[in-house]
Write a protein that holds these residues in place. Structure first.
Motif, PDB file in Angstrom:
ATOM      1  N   GLU A 108       0.857  -1.188   0.000  1.00 55.71           N
ATOM      2  CA  GLU A 108       0.000   0.000   0.000  1.00 55.71           C
ATOM      3  C   GLU A 108       0.886   1.229   0.000  1.00 55.71           C
ATOM      4  OE1 GLU A 108      -2.551   0.915   3.474  1.00 55.71           O
ATOM      5  OE2 GLU A 108      -3.020  -1.215   3.362  1.00 55.71           O
ATOM      6  N   ARG A 109       0.534   2.231  -0.814  1.00 62.61           N
ATOM      7  CA  ARG A 109       1.255   3.505  -0.750  1.00 62.61           C
ATOM      8  C   ARG A 109       0.711   4.285   0.445  1.00 62.61           C
ATOM      9  NH1 ARG A 109       1.348   6.475  -6.491  1.00 62.61           N
ATOM     10  NH2 ARG A 109       2.565   7.940  -5.247  1.00 62.61           N
ATOM     11  N   ARG A 110       1.581   4.661   1.337  1.00 62.72           N
ATOM     12  CA  ARG A 110       1.091   5.311   2.550  1.00 62.72           C
ATOM     13  C   ARG A 110       1.382   6.804   2.633  1.00 62.72           C
ATOM     14  NH1 ARG A 110       0.335   1.364   6.596  1.00 62.72           N
ATOM     15  NH2 ARG A 110      -0.121   3.032   8.054  1.00 62.72           N
ATOM     16  N   GLY A 111       2.381   7.278   1.919  1.00 61.96           N
ATOM     17  CA  GLY A 111       2.628   8.716   1.952  1.00 61.96           C
ATOM     18  C   GLY A 111       4.073   9.063   1.685  1.00 61.96           C
TER      19      GLY A 111
END
Lengths: 138, 121
Positions: free
Chosen positions: B17-20
């Motif tokens: 997941e891309r989180r930031g």
């Protein structure tokens, strides 16, 4: 005084193939299981990560332990204290976007997540944080 | 030159997941800074956890004497050298301000802010 030899690059060899190693990949190797108390064999996972980075991307550095803490929302917000080892690896934009390399990196993270009973494996690529939470075998 | 990476492709390749966004830099201190950043932003509740950055949302100009700044720089350098903790002079000032504010009582404040009486006449 001995002169340092300067070697001309061979014709068939591209010294900078794939571009400069300017992409930083950072992997956090945990020190405890998700419950926050059960220690894991951290040095095994650090060695395993270093071997993978060495083989796939050409090298990496593991830094001494740091103290950390994180909140496990899936366990009622329990705070998990940890002493992760941070592993740094510099690679090229081409190598980090290569499907096979990503598969090797993901496989290493998933194995660690599964066998070391983690909630999440954290990875930074370039300037973005990625969380791997699905540790299912392929 | 800025590195252009296809982050969606990387996320797919990793099954992640891309989180930031984060700010990364090399070396040991870069590693520790990044770890702190990630724990503060992605893993620890905004109201708790690390006692510094997440709660320090307000910024004001604080006038101070040269001598005070020099003292803060001196202490911060000692902390960095002996304590192994990376702290800047004004971070130290903020910590001191926070701690002192919690301990202050009204009498002490009055003494601090009351103008010193001059011996007039």
């Amino acid at each position: 005084m001995a002169k340092r030899r300067t070697k001309a690059p061979g014709k068939g060899r591209r010294v900078l193939s794939g571009g400069r190693k300017r992409v930083l990949v950072v992997l956090f190797v945990p020190g405890v299981e998700r419950d926050g108390t059960t220690s894991i064999d951290q040095s095994r996972w650090v060695d395993s990560a270093l071997e993978m980075f060495g083989r796939v991307f050409g090298g990496a550095t593991a830094y001494p332990k740091a103290k950390g803490i994180w909140r496990d929302d899936e366990r009622g917000g329990a705070l998990v204290k940890d002493e992760p080892v941070v592993v740094h690896c510099y690679t090229t934009p081409i190598d980090i976007q290569d499907g096979r390399n990503l598969a090797e990196l993901a496989s290493c993270c998933r194995t660690m997540g599964r066998e070391a009973r983690q909630g999440e494996i954290g990875l930074v690529v370039g300037d973005e944080y990625f969380a791997i939470r699905d540790f299912g075998e392929e | 030159m800025k590195t252009q990476l296809d982050m969606d492709k990387i996320a797919r390749g990793l099954g992640a997941e891309r989180r930031g966004k984060v700010t990364t830099s090399g070396g040991y201190f870069g590693a520790m800074q990044l770890l702190a950043d990630i724990e503060a932003r992605f893993r620890v509740p905004s109201g708790g956890g690390r006692p510094t950055d997440p709660r320090w949302t307000e910024r004001r100009l604080v006038p101070l004497a040269q001598k005070t700044l020099e003292r803060l720089e001196e202490i911060a350098a000692k902390v960095r050298e002996h304590g192994g903790v990376s702290v800047e002079p004004m971070q130290l000032a903020a910590l001191l301000l926070e701690r002192t504010t919690e301990d202050l009582n009204e009498d002490e404040v009055e003494n601090l802010v009351r103008p010193k009486r001059r011996a007039s006449r």
